[in-house]
Design an enzyme around this catalytic site. Structure first.
Site, short mmCIF file in Angstrom:
data_model
loop_
_atom_site.label_atom_id
_atom_site.label_comp_id
_atom_site.label_asym_id
_atom_site.label_seq_id
_atom_site.Cartn_x
_atom_site.Cartn_y
_atom_site.Cartn_z
N HIS A 42 -1.37 1.63 7.55
CA HIS A 42 -1.77 1.51 6.18
C HIS A 42 -1.56 2.98 5.37
O HIS A 42 -1.76 3.70 6.37
CB HIS A 42 -3.22 1.02 6.18
CG HIS A 42 -3.81 1.20 4.65
ND1 HIS A 42 -3.59 0.08 3.83
CD2 HIS A 42 -5.13 1.71 4.16
CE1 HIS A 42 -4.21 0.46 2.77
NE2 HIS A 42 -5.21 1.54 3.20
N CYS A 55 0.69 -1.04 -0.16
CA CYS A 55 -0.05 -0.01 -0.03
C CYS A 55 1.03 1.10 -0.15
O CYS A 55 0.39 2.38 -0.45
CB CYS A 55 -0.81 -0.03 1.13
SG CYS A 55 -0.26 -0.30 2.83
#
EC number: 3.4.19.12
Length: 757
Positions: free
Chosen positions: A677, A456
């Site tokens: 994230h 990510c």
């Protein structure tokens, strides 16, 4: 486009057929006997795009029993259109050719489009260098409705049966005699000559332009006539005996009524109609008209344009007066002189010389006419189609300065150790399956989709750079909101520029290394190394010019956008551009690595993509730590203001401090690190970070490629209303906490969207 690419496309067609039919052993054998290369197409959608089969594919999906392979689609197309003709492909029936972009092959055009004439060296059609007009070709080719495989036969009309050449009754002996006489004029027959009794195939150039459909009128003679005029020099033309000058016009004895009837009877004008009209014009522009074709001699400027069979009859194609202008070179970028100058400048950068735009050899009587007579109808390529463009890849025009070499075992070991800390580790499936493919959601077409967790950080960094190109550079600067609704081609172009910026920045803006998968094993893994099927297949391409880098990535973008290893290839390209030695110098601890546990991106990898250096911290500059015993430890941070910013939830918890070089980037785009994230936050206001007054009340847009986001999330930030920091953090979305590390105490309105907790 060379024959190697054509061969690779054909091989990809066969591989797709074998794969879809479940012939696994045959596929393995084919890969062993004929390994794949960089030009191989490994995605079915890409193969359809290259062969322009989208229309056939849509038609096939609507059928009750759809076919499974592209090869079958092509086969059925030709069987439907040409399988029932008389004698099943006799010697008079041309064999169709695919409209695949390649050298010396033109895309058929429609008469209603803008007139374009391409001029190039006609001395040798098979070796002539041709000007590439790729973008115009693409736009024009997209307008070909229905006839995606070459516009051979209108999809609304049954195919014509092949007929012998039509002639005026009683003129056959004259035709044969004239043909035999002209054949004796040259001891060596030209490449264009196809004698009436030969069993050879017509040229593919004629086929692609649709000249094989419908009744063909005097095409062999017309082909010879064009080649004959091309080879004739001005001196020989002026001193040619009157008797010989009459031999060429005698070839055109087909009736004009037959030609025009076939053109008028068709509901839509085909290339045959264009050919017929131009053939009639040929008869009029002949130096000496035969007695059986009464026509007055036209002035030189009239010979340079197609005319009607009679002066009082309207044009068959309904063209306006503009269409009857003297024929010149019409190119998207301007006239021929401007085009030649641009080509010369481009080739000067490459250290080579372009093939000049061909100057037409005029007859002595025509030279006095100046520019109006600079281009005669006889000088157009032998297909005589006015609206045509050449579709060829960029490398055929500009030879890139690229040094390519296969990866070796030592480099692969260094890269794996730098990535994972050990050469025995491998990329997990999340990394292998991740590329930079865009969302199909209408309101999120700018967004890159993430399949699973892991890479990510790479995706967020690339997403930020793509938004920079979409919103704040080029034509998008005037209307940023329009940049969020890009076309497929525009967002792919922005992806190319974003990737180019990332690797060029990593290479110190002096060099770049692009890693591409070749599908062939470049070395045999031995010793302390575990193969993963990715690094062993790489070919490394080094470039030292940014323009060459953009062009090279444009050609190879399918590997990054479609994959399957797009995310890995970019990461490796950034590492190799920076070099493993310099990256280790960037680390605070030399034994650090770029990919952490569970395949997560480290801060070093994100910093490498955002700033070009794999430093371990997010504060400004360098911090010196004195341990008290005289040893000083240097902690390296961000050295200069970044294009893309960074916000972190760790700063809210006082675990790090993000410096102003990342908090206040050049563009209002931030990579957000929250809960292990990475996602993206951006504004449409380019002046947000330049004028403090705009920071009172403004909107930010949030995008998370992993959250299965189905609609645009717009947040309204109000810095005039302060929120108490004592609020229970468990009920506050982490994204709001990240925003408040930049705008202290600001209120965040989600505007109806569900807060992401």
């Amino acid at each position: 486009m060379d024959s190697l690419f054509v061969e690779e496309v054909a091989a990809s067609l066969v591989r797709e057929f074998l794969s879809r039919k479940g012939l696994k052993k045959t596929c393995v054998t084919m890969d062993q006997e004929r390994p794949r290369s960089d030009l191989s197409i490994n995605n079915r959608n890409d193969l359809r795009k290259v062969l322009h089969l989208e229309f056939l594919y849509k038609e096939n999906k609507a059928k009750e029993n759809p076919l499974k392979t592209s090869l079958e689609l092509i086969t059925r197309y030709f069987l439907d259109h040409f399988g029932n003709t008389a004698n099943n492909f006799t010697q008079d029936t041309p064999i169709p050719a695919l409209s695949v972009p390649k050298k010396n092959n033109k895309v058929p055009s429609r008469c209603s489009e803008t007139t374009l004439v391409n001029i190039y060296d006609l001395s040798d059609e098979d070796a002539g260098w041709r000007t590439s007009l790729s973008e115009t070709s693409k736009a024009r080719h997209d307008n070909l409705d229905g006839d995606v495989l070459g516009n051979f036969v209108s999809s609304k009309r049954p195919p014509h049966k092949s007929k012998p050449m039509q002639t005026v009754p009683g003129e056959t002996p004259v035709l044969t005699s004239a043909w035999e006489k002209i054949d004796k004029l040259h001891s060596e027959p030209s490449l264009d000559v196809k004698r009436m009794g030969e069993n050879s195939r017509p040229k593919s150039g004629l086929i692609v332009r649709g000249m094989m459909s419908g009744p063909i009128a005097s095409s062999p003679q017309d082909s010879f006539h064009r080649h004959y005029l091309r080879r004739s020099s001005p001196s020989s033309s002026s001193t040619q005996p009157q008797e010989e000058s009459r031999k060429v016009p005698e070839l055109f004895v087909c009736t004009q009524q037959d030609i025009l009837a076939s053109s008028n009877s068709s509901p839509s004008r085909t290339s045959l109609g264009q050919l017929s009209e131009l053939t009639v014009e040929r008869q009029k522009t002949t130096a000496s008209s035969p007695p059986h074709l009464p026509s007055k001699r036209l002035p030189p400027w009239d010979r340079a344009r197609p005319r009607d069979p009679s002066e009082d009859t309207p044009a068959v194609d309904g063209s306006t007066d503009t269409d009857r202008m003297p024929l010149k070179l019409y190119l998207p970028g301007g006239n021929s002189r401007m085009t030649q100058e641009r080509l010369e400048r481009a080739f000067k950068r490459q250290g080579s010389q372009p093939a000049p735009v061909r100057k037409n050899q005029l007859l002595p009587s025509d030279k006095v006419d100046g520019e109006l007579g600079a281009l005669r109808l006889e000088d157009v390529e032998d297909e005589l189609i006015r609206e045509e463009v050449i579709l060829s890849p960029v490398p055929s025009v500009l030879k890139l300065q690229t040094a390519s070499k296969p990866i070796d075992l030592s480099v692969a070991k260094e890269i794996k150790t730098l990535l994972f800390g050990s050469s025995f580790c491998c990329f997990n499936e999340e990394w292998k399956l991740q590329s930079f493919s865009f969302s199909n959601t209408a309101s999120l077409k700018y967004g890159i989709v993430q399949n699973k967790g892991g890479p990510c950080g790479v995706l967020a960094a690339v997403q930020g750079c793509v938004l920079q190109k979409l919103l704040f550079e080029g034509d998008s600067k005037a209307d940023c909101a329009q940049g969020l609704q890009p076309s497929d081609a525009h967002r792919t172009r922005c992806l190319v520029l974003a990737l180019a910026d990332i690797v060029w920045r990593a290479g110190g803006r002096e060099r770049a290394v692009v890693a591409l998968a070749s599908r062939t094993q470049q070395f045999s893994p031995t010793g302390k190394y575990k193969a993963d099927g990715v690094l062993e297949t790489l070919t490394l391409h080094s470039l030292t010019c940014y323009e060459d880098l953009v062009t090279f990535l444009q050609q190879s973008i399918h590997q990054f956008e479609v994959g399957p290893y797009g995310c890995i290839l970019l990461t490796l390209s950034a590492i190799l551009s920076r070099s493993t030695e310099l990256i280790r110098q960037d680390f605070d601890v030399p034994t650090s690595h770029l990919i952490g546990a569970h395949g997560y991106c480290t801060q070093e990898l994100v910093n490498l993509l955002l700033t070009g250096k794999a430093v371990s911290n997010v504060f400004n500059d360098v911090v010196e730590l004195d341990s008290g015993d005289g040893n000083i430890t240097l902690l390296r941070g961000i050295a200069a203001r970044s294009d893309i910013g960074f916000l972190s939830l760790f700063e809210h918890y006082n675990m790090c401090q993000v410096g102003c070089f990342l908090k206040t980037p050049r563009f209002p785009i931030w990579v957000v690190c929250s809960e292990s994230h990475f996602s993206i936050l951006f504004s449409l206001q380019p002046g947000l970070l330049r004028d403090w007054r705009t920071e009172r009340l403004f909107d930010l847009y949030y995008y998370d490629g992993l959250a299965n986001q189905q609609e645009q999330i717009r947040l309204t930030i109000d810095t005039t209303q302060t929120i108490s920091e004592d609020t229970d953090n468990d009920l506050v979305p982490p994204l709001e906490l990240c925003i408040r590390t930049k705008w202290k105490g600001a209120s965040v309105n989600w505007n109806g969207s569900d807060p992401i907790l």
